[in-house]
Design a protein around this motif. Structure first.
Motif, PDB file in Angstrom:
ATOM      1  N   GLN A 347      16.110   5.564 -11.280  1.00 59.35           N
ATOM      2  CA  GLN A 347      14.959   6.456 -11.440  1.00 59.35           C
ATOM      3  C   GLN A 347      14.554   7.129 -10.125  1.00 59.35           C
ATOM      4  OE1 GLN A 347      12.005   3.892 -13.300  1.00 59.35           O
ATOM      5  NE2 GLN A 347      12.846   4.302 -15.338  1.00 59.35           N
ATOM      6  N   ARG A 348      15.549   7.361  -9.289  1.00 61.85           N
ATOM      7  CA  ARG A 348      15.325   8.067  -8.026  1.00 61.85           C
ATOM      8  C   ARG A 348      16.409   9.125  -7.861  1.00 61.85           C
ATOM      9  NH1 ARG A 348      11.340   5.635  -8.536  1.00 61.85           N
ATOM     10  NH2 ARG A 348      10.143   4.424  -7.007  1.00 61.85           N
ATOM     11  N   ARG A 349      16.061  10.233  -7.191  1.00 61.70           N
ATOM     12  CA  ARG A 349      17.016  11.319  -6.956  1.00 61.70           C
ATOM     13  C   ARG A 349      17.479  11.285  -5.505  1.00 61.70           C
ATOM     14  NH1 ARG A 349      15.925  16.291  -5.000  1.00 61.70           N
ATOM     15  NH2 ARG A 349      13.704  15.949  -5.357  1.00 61.70           N
ATOM     16  N   ILE A 350      18.793  11.351  -5.302  1.00 56.59           N
ATOM     17  CA  ILE A 350      19.365  11.387  -3.961  1.00 56.59           C
ATOM     18  C   ILE A 350      19.327  12.824  -3.451  1.00 56.59           C
ATOM     19  CG2 ILE A 350      21.385  10.876  -2.531  1.00 56.59           C
ATOM     20  CD1 ILE A 350      20.205   8.414  -3.806  1.00 56.59           C
ATOM     21  N   PRO A 351      18.729  13.088  -2.285  1.00 51.79           N
ATOM     22  CA  PRO A 351      18.676  14.459  -1.753  1.00 51.79           C
ATOM     23  C   PRO A 351      20.075  15.042  -1.578  1.00 51.79           C
ATOM     24  CG  PRO A 351      17.208  13.016  -0.526  1.00 51.79           C
ATOM     25  CD  PRO A 351      18.014  12.133  -1.416  1.00 51.79           C
ATOM     26  N   GLN A 352      20.193  16.339  -1.852  1.00 54.15           N
ATOM     27  CA  GLN A 352      21.484  17.004  -1.750  1.00 54.15           C
ATOM     28  C   GLN A 352      22.043  16.911  -0.331  1.00 54.15           C
ATOM     29  OE1 GLN A 352      21.682  21.345  -2.357  1.00 54.15           O
ATOM     30  NE2 GLN A 352      23.214  20.945  -3.951  1.00 54.15           N
ATOM     31  N   GLU A 353      21.157  16.922   0.658  1.00 55.20           N
ATOM     32  CA  GLU A 353      21.589  16.818   2.049  1.00 55.20           C
ATOM     33  C   GLU A 353      22.369  15.531   2.293  1.00 55.20           C
ATOM     34  OE1 GLU A 353      19.652  16.145   6.493  1.00 55.20           O
ATOM     35  OE2 GLU A 353      18.358  16.473   4.762  1.00 55.20           O
ATOM     36  N   LEU A 354      21.904  14.417   1.707  1.00 52.81           N
ATOM     37  CA  LEU A 354      22.585  13.135   1.880  1.00 52.81           C
ATOM     38  C   LEU A 354      23.929  13.115   1.156  1.00 52.81           C
ATOM     39  CD1 LEU A 354      19.683  10.514   1.608  1.00 52.81           C
ATOM     40  CD2 LEU A 354      20.743  11.484   3.646  1.00 52.81           C
ATOM     41  N   VAL A 355      24.011  13.806   0.039  1.00 55.00           N
ATOM     42  CA  VAL A 355      25.286  13.895  -0.678  1.00 55.00           C
ATOM     43  C   VAL A 355      26.305  14.647   0.169  1.00 55.00           C
ATOM     44  CG1 VAL A 355      26.453  14.778  -2.727  1.00 55.00           C
ATOM     45  CG2 VAL A 355      24.140  13.839  -2.928  1.00 55.00           C
ATOM     46  N   PHE A 356      25.889  15.789   0.749  1.00 51.99           N
ATOM     47  CA  PHE A 356      26.776  16.547   1.637  1.00 51.99           C
ATOM     48  C   PHE A 356      27.200  15.710   2.832  1.00 51.99           C
ATOM     49  CE2 PHE A 356      24.873  20.828   0.133  1.00 51.99           C
ATOM     50  CZ  PHE A 356      25.796  20.864  -0.896  1.00 51.99           C
ATOM     51  N   ARG A 357      26.234  14.984   3.400  1.00 49.76           N
ATOM     52  CA  ARG A 357      26.542  14.175   4.581  1.00 49.76           C
ATOM     53  C   ARG A 357      27.514  13.051   4.245  1.00 49.76           C
ATOM     54  NH1 ARG A 357      21.510  12.338   7.964  1.00 49.76           N
ATOM     55  NH2 ARG A 357      21.534  14.576   8.356  1.00 49.76           N
ATOM     56  N   SER A 358      27.358  12.461   3.073  1.00 45.44           N
ATOM     57  CA  SER A 358      28.259  11.381   2.654  1.00 45.44           C
ATOM     58  C   SER A 358      29.690  11.887   2.522  1.00 45.44           C
ATOM     59  CB  SER A 358      27.796  10.790   1.320  1.00 45.44           C
ATOM     60  OG  SER A 358      26.525  10.189   1.449  1.00 45.44           O
ATOM     61  N   PHE A 359      29.846  13.062   1.895  1.00 41.56           N
ATOM     62  CA  PHE A 359      31.178  13.652   1.780  1.00 41.56           C
ATOM     63  C   PHE A 359      31.719  14.049   3.152  1.00 41.56           C
ATOM     64  CE2 PHE A 359      30.251  14.124  -2.750  1.00 41.56           C
ATOM     65  CZ  PHE A 359      31.490  13.826  -3.305  1.00 41.56           C
ATOM     66  N   SER A 360      30.846  14.542   4.023  1.00 43.75           N
ATOM     67  CA  SER A 360      31.270  14.936   5.366  1.00 43.75           C
ATOM     68  C   SER A 360      31.779  13.738   6.152  1.00 43.75           C
ATOM     69  CB  SER A 360      30.105  15.602   6.109  1.00 43.75           C
ATOM     70  OG  SER A 360      29.690  16.783   5.467  1.00 43.75           O
ATOM     71  N   ILE A 361      31.027  12.642   6.092  1.00 40.40           N
ATOM     72  CA  ILE A 361      31.422  11.424   6.806  1.00 40.40           C
ATOM     73  C   ILE A 361      32.774  10.931   6.305  1.00 40.40           C
ATOM     74  CG2 ILE A 361      30.885   8.966   7.092  1.00 40.40           C
ATOM     75  CD1 ILE A 361      27.924   9.738   7.160  1.00 40.40           C
ATOM     76  N   THR A 362      32.941  10.901   4.992  1.00 44.46           N
ATOM     77  CA  THR A 362      34.177  10.380   4.409  1.00 44.46           C
ATOM     78  C   THR A 362      35.378  11.268   4.736  1.00 44.46           C
ATOM     79  OG1 THR A 362      32.902   9.430   2.592  1.00 44.46           O
ATOM     80  CG2 THR A 362      35.273   9.618   2.278  1.00 44.46           C
ATOM     81  N   ILE A 363      35.203  12.583   4.592  1.00 46.07           N
ATOM     82  CA  ILE A 363      36.310  13.502   4.881  1.00 46.07           C
ATOM     83  C   ILE A 363      36.653  13.477   6.366  1.00 46.07           C
ATOM     84  CG2 ILE A 363      37.001  15.929   4.903  1.00 46.07           C
ATOM     85  CD1 ILE A 363      35.296  16.266   2.345  1.00 46.07           C
ATOM     86  N   TYR A 364      35.622  13.490   7.208  1.00 48.01           N
ATOM     87  CA  TYR A 364      35.836  13.440   8.657  1.00 48.01           C
ATOM     88  C   TYR A 364      36.558  12.145   9.033  1.00 48.01           C
ATOM     89  CZ  TYR A 364      34.708  14.028  13.631  1.00 48.01           C
ATOM     90  OH  TYR A 364      34.791  14.187  14.990  1.00 48.01           O
ATOM     91  N   SER A 365      36.096  11.032   8.467  1.00 46.48           N
ATOM     92  CA  SER A 365      36.703   9.730   8.769  1.00 46.48           C
ATOM     93  C   SER A 365      38.149   9.669   8.318  1.00 46.48           C
ATOM     94  CB  SER A 365      35.898   8.605   8.099  1.00 46.48           C
ATOM     95  OG  SER A 365      34.555   8.608   8.537  1.00 46.48           O
ATOM     96  N   THR A 366      38.410  10.177   7.116  1.00 48.62           N
ATOM     97  CA  THR A 366      39.776  10.200   6.605  1.00 48.62           C
ATOM     98  C   THR A 366      40.675  11.041   7.488  1.00 48.62           C
ATOM     99  OG1 THR A 366      38.940   9.958   4.342  1.00 48.62           O
ATOM    100  CG2 THR A 366      41.208  10.702   4.594  1.00 48.62           C
ATOM    101  N   ALA A 367      40.162  12.186   7.928  1.00 47.24           N
ATOM    102  CA  ALA A 367      40.937  13.067   8.799  1.00 47.24           C
ATOM    103  C   ALA A 367      41.266  12.384  10.129  1.00 47.24           C
ATOM    104  CB  ALA A 367      40.167  14.367   9.050  1.00 47.24           C
ATOM    105  N   VAL A 368      40.282  11.684  10.691  1.00 47.85           N
ATOM    106  CA  VAL A 368      40.496  10.970  11.955  1.00 47.85           C
ATOM    107  C   VAL A 368      41.555   9.888  11.788  1.00 47.85           C
ATOM    108  CG1 VAL A 368      39.439   9.370  13.609  1.00 47.85           C
ATOM    109  CG2 VAL A 368      38.222  11.439  12.928  1.00 47.85           C
TER     110      VAL A 368
END
Length: 453
Positions: A347-368
Motif C-alpha cells: 500500500q505504498r508507491r515507490i517514487p519513479q526516481e528510485l526506480v530509475f536509480r535502481s536500474f541505473s545501479i544494476t546496469i552500471y554494476s553489470t557493465a563494470v
C-alpha cells in the motif's frame, strides 16, 4: 545521492568538492595509509616487507571489507600486521567519516553542515536530520555486538588455543564478521572449514554478518518501533528479502551439494545443514567459507555468484547492488508485465526516481563487472567461471574465491583491488564523484518514440 557541493577557500571559490568525491578520497587515503603500514618490515613474520602491489591489495581488501587475500593472513603477518588489518576493517566497515565524527565529538568539537552532509553520504541516509545521533548509535551498537561476539568466540576458541590467542582470535573474527570482511586467522586459505560442524562458531559468525549486513537504519528502526506494522517500508523490505534469501540460498546449496564428496557429501546431517546454511548466508557478503569453494558444483557457483551480486542492506557493511535495489527492479518488471504505470507494494508507491536509480545501479554494476571480466580474460590464464566468480566477489566485497586470488598476475591484482574499491564506495558514488555535474536544461526536447524489444 545528496550531492550538494562543499566549498573550500570560499573567498576564491576555487575548489568545490561534493560529498561523493570526499567519500572516495577518504577511502583512498585510508587504503594508502594501510598499504604503507603493511609494507613495514615488522608487519610480516619473515621481516621482509610485502611488495607494494600485495600490500595495496591486502589494504584495499581490508578497508573495503572484502576478504580476498593474496597471502595467508595467519602465517604472513605478525601480530602488528594483523592488528593493522583489524583496524582497517573496523574503520572501513564503520566508514572513515563515522570514525572522524566520533573523534571530533570526543574532543568536544561541533559537527557543522559539511560534516553532516558527509555522514549522510557515508551512511546512505535520506535525510540530514539526526546525523550525529545516528553516528553515536552506529558506534555504540557496533562495539556492543562485536563485544558479545568476541566473548562467545573467545570462550569457544579457548579449548583449541591458549587464553591469550583465543581472546585475540575472538576479537579479530568478531570484527571481521560483523563488518562482513571475511578475514580469518585459521591458517592457509581454508577459512573456517575446520568448524563446518561447530554450532557455536557457525551460528555466531553468521549472526554477526547478518546483523552487520542489514544496515544500521534498519536496526535502529526495529529497536525504536518494535512492531512490524509500524516499521518503515525500507525496513520491511530489507527484513523480508533478507529472510527470503537466507532461506532460499541455504536450501539450494543443501540440495545441490548434498552428495558432492568435495563439500557436503562427506558430512553427517548436522554438518550438511550447518555447512549449507553458512554457505548460503555468507555470499551476502562476508567472505568466510566453511566449505571448499573450489569443489562446488557449477550450479552452486552460479547460486553463490547471484547472492554475491545482490548483496545486503543499504547503509550497512555489506556490498552488492543491495537487496532494496534488487526488489525494486523485480517490482518494476512485474508492474510493466501487469500493464501498470506505478510501482506499488504494501500500500505504498515507490517514487519513479528510485526506480530509475535502481536500474541505473544494476546496469552500471553489470557493465563494470563485465568490463573487468574482459580485462582479466586477457591478463589471466584461468577458466571463465573462476574469473567471473572472482570479479563478482570483489565487486560485492564478499571475499570468496575458487582459489584464483593468490595466482593473479600483478595487473590482475591491481584490477581486482580497483574493483573492490568501486564495490565498497558504490558504483553511482564513484560515477558522481568523477562526473562533472551539469545544470538541468531550461527546456525539453520534442518527444519521439522508438521501437524496442
Amino acid at each position: 545521492m545528496r550531492l550538494k557541493s562543499i566549498s573550500y577557500f570560499k573567498s576564491s571559490n576555487l575548489i568545490k568538492i561534493n560529498p561523493a568525491q570526499l567519500l572516495s578520497l577518504g577511502f583512498l587515503g585510508l587504503i594508502c595509509v594501510g598499504t604503507l603500514l603493511l609494507m613495514l618490515p615488522f608487519a610480516t613474520k619473515d621481516r621482509h616487507h610485502l611488495s607494494f602491489v600485495d600490500a595495496l591489495f591486502e589494504a584495499t581488501s581490508a578497508v573495503c571489507v572484502t576478504g580476498l587475500v593474496v597471502v595467508d593472513t595467519q602465517t604472513t603477518f605478525t601480530t602488528f600486521g594483523q592488528i593493522v588489518l583489524m583496524v582497517l576493517i573496523q574503520v572501513g566497515g564503520l566508514g572513515f567519516m563515522t570514525v572522524g565524527v566520533l573523534i571530533a565529538l570526543f574532543l568536544g568539537k561541533n559537527i557543522g553542515l559539511q560534516g553532516r552532509l558527509m555522514i549522510q553520504e557515508s551512511l546512505n541516509q535520506l535525510s540530514l536530520q539526526g546525523m550525529v545521533r545516528l553516528v553515536k548509535f552506529v558506534v555504540g551498537f557496533t562495539l556492543l555486538i562485536e563485544g558479545i561476539g568476541a566473548i562467545i568466540l573467545a570462550i569457544r576458541f579457548s579449548s583449541d588455543f591458549g587464553i591469550g590467542k583465543a581472546v585475540f582470535y575472538g576479537i579479530f573474527h568478531s570484527i571481521s564478521s560483523f563488518n562482513n570482511a571475511g578475514f580469518d586467522l585459521m591458517g592457509g586459505f581454508s577459512s573456517v572449514t575446520g568448524y563446518v560442524s561447530d554450532v557455536t562458531v557457525i551460528l555466531t559468525l553468521s549472526s554477526l554478518l547478518i546483523i552487520g549486513g542489514i544496515g544500521y537504519t534498519v536496526i535502529l528502526d526495529v529497536l525504536k518501533k518494535k512492531s512490524f506494522k509500524k516499521l518503515s517500508l525500507h525496513t520491511k523490505l530489507v527484513l523480508l528479502i533478507t529472510l527470503f534469501l537466507n532461506v532460499v540460498g541455504p536450501v539450494l546449496i543443501f540440495i545441490l551439494e548434498y552428495n558432492n564428496p568435495g563439500t557436503l557429501g562427506v558430512l553427517d546431517i548436522k554438518g550438511k545443514v550447518l555447512g549449507a546454511f553458512f554457505h548460503g548466508v555468507v555470499p551476502r557478503t562476508a567472505g568466510f567459507n566453511s566449505l571448499n569453494t573450489a569443489e562446488l558444483t557449477l550450479s552452486s557457483q552460479f547460486v553463490t555468484m547471484l547472492l554475491m551480486f545482490i548483496g545486503g542492506g543499504s547503509g550497512g557493511t555489506a556490498g552488492g547492488i543491495k537487496v532494496t535495489t534488487f526488489v525494486v527492479i523485480i517490482l518494476a518488471v512485474w508492474t510493466l508485465i501487469r500493464g501498470r504505470d506505478e510501482v506499488n507494494i504494501m500500500q505504498r508507491r515507490i517514487p519513479q526516481e528510485l526506480v530509475f536509480r535502481s536500474f541505473s545501479i544494476t546496469i552500471y554494476s553489470t557493465a563494470v563487472v563485465f568490463f573487468i571480466l574482459f580485462i582479466l580474460t586477457i591478463t589471466e590464464n584461468a577458466p571463465l567461471n573462476f574469473l567471473l566468480f572472482e570479479v563478482i566477489s570483489a565487486f560485492g566485497t564478499v571475499g570468496m574465491s575458487l582459489g584464483l586470488t593468490p595466482e593473479l598476475s600483478i595487473v590482475g591484482k591491481v584490477v581486482i583491488a580497483f574493483l573492490m574499491f568501486i564495490g565498497r564506495v558504490g558504483p553511482l558514488t564513484i560515477a558522481f564523484a568523477l562526473a562533472k555535474r551539469t545544470k538541468k536544461l531550461p527546456f525539453k526536447y520534442v518527444e519521439e518514440k522508438i521501437m524496442i524489444g
